[in-house]
Design an enzyme around this catalytic site. Structure first.
Site, mmCIF file in Angstrom:
data_model
loop_
_atom_site.group_PDB
_atom_site.id
_atom_site.type_symbol
_atom_site.label_atom_id
_atom_site.label_comp_id
_atom_site.label_asym_id
_atom_site.label_seq_id
_atom_site.Cartn_x
_atom_site.Cartn_y
_atom_site.Cartn_z
ATOM 1 N N ASN A 165 0.839 -1.203 0.000
ATOM 2 C CA ASN A 165 0.000 0.000 0.000
ATOM 3 C C ASN A 165 0.878 1.259 0.000
ATOM 4 O OD1 ASN A 165 -2.363 1.457 -0.087
ATOM 5 N ND2 ASN A 165 -2.651 1.445 2.123
ATOM 6 N N GLU A 217 1.587 -3.178 -4.983
ATOM 7 C CA GLU A 217 1.185 -1.789 -4.726
ATOM 8 C C GLU A 217 2.354 -0.955 -4.202
ATOM 9 O OE1 GLU A 217 -2.870 -0.193 -4.123
ATOM 10 O OE2 GLU A 217 -3.082 -1.965 -2.860
ATOM 11 N N ASP A 229 -1.311 -10.129 -4.613
ATOM 12 C CA ASP A 229 -2.632 -9.685 -4.217
ATOM 13 C C ASP A 229 -3.554 -10.080 -5.361
ATOM 14 O OD1 ASP A 229 -4.965 -8.342 -3.664
ATOM 15 O OD2 ASP A 229 -3.982 -6.532 -2.960
ATOM 16 N N ASN A 260 -6.910 -10.328 -5.184
ATOM 17 C CA ASN A 260 -8.182 -9.586 -5.130
ATOM 18 C C ASN A 260 -9.397 -10.481 -5.371
ATOM 19 O OD1 ASN A 260 -8.145 -6.790 -4.342
ATOM 20 N ND2 ASN A 260 -6.851 -6.373 -6.116
#
Length: 230
Positions: A14, A40, A156, A158
């Site tokens: 993030n 990210e 990730d 998702n």
């Protein structure tokens, strides 16, 4: 990579600048992975230069998004790869920085570690359709790769695959990340596709302990109302 114990982990940052300000390097020193896949990154090459090209003795290899402050994946490793593949030849998604593959080939074995960041469709129908296009591209790509070499896919994704992978499965059946089509894609990957969900292999019944993502709304983290998306 040999047959000795190899410590591999994966983390959605993030934002690499945010993550390092919150103790990422201390965490890396403590956990001491041989390799960590990150997603990210949210940075461009000049942001990484002389600052994040290596972390805790691990050298980084990246696929960064063209758009500032968006997406980006990387792999930090102690071992020198024999080759690095940046992107998966997708005109639509390679500019978003979603795939980097490090190859650690020997005369006896071809082996890759992949860091991938699958799109989220939660912002609306347009991005959900983009996510479906990504899945449609990624499956045959991974199958072609599987025909050539062994690989470990980290990232990730998702997608929460099963009901035990999120707290409120009944209320999310029509929401991105738990749509029937997304779950079916995961099922196909793990059945006819021949991949193994390592976490579920080790923890087949874990529920509350398995979550990797929590909404910023409604004290989701404090209440552990989470999803396993990674």
């Amino acid at each position: 990579m040999g047959d000795s114990l190899f410590k591999l982990t994966s983390l959605n940052l993030n934002g690499i600048r945010s993550a390092t300000s919150k103790g990422l390097e201390a965490w890396l020193e403590q956990t001491a992975p041989d390799c960590i896949c990150v997603q990210e990154i949210k940075a461009q090459a000049p942001d990484l230069a002389d600052k994040f090209e290596a972390l805790s003795g691990l050298k980084g290899y990246f696929h960064l998004a063209e758009k500032k402050g968006y997406s980006g994946v990387g792999v930090y490793t102690r071992l020198e790869p024999s080759d690095v593949v940046v992107g998966y030849n997708s005109p639509e998604f390679d500019p978003e920085g979603r795939y980097v593959e490090l190859r650690f080939d020997t005369p006896k074995r071809k082996h890759s570690i992949i860091s991938a960041y699958f799109p989220s469709g939660s912002s609306g129908e347009e991005r959900q359709q983009a996510k479906f296009r990504f899945l449609d591209e990624m499956y045959p790509y991974l199958m072609a790769l599987k025909g050539q070499r062994d690989f470990i896919l980290c990232g990730d994704i998702n997608i929460a695959h099963q009901e035990i992978d999120l707290k409120n499965y009944k209320g999310n059946k029509k929401n991105s990340g738990f749509l029937p089509e997304e779950r079916a894609w995961m099922t196909r990957l793990l059945t006819e596709g021949g991949l193994v969900d390592v976490y579920r292999q080790l923890e087949p019944t874990a529920t509350d302990a398995c979550y990797t993502w929590w909404s910023n709304r409604g004290q989701a983290y404090a209440k552990n109302v989470g999803w396993r998306l990674d």
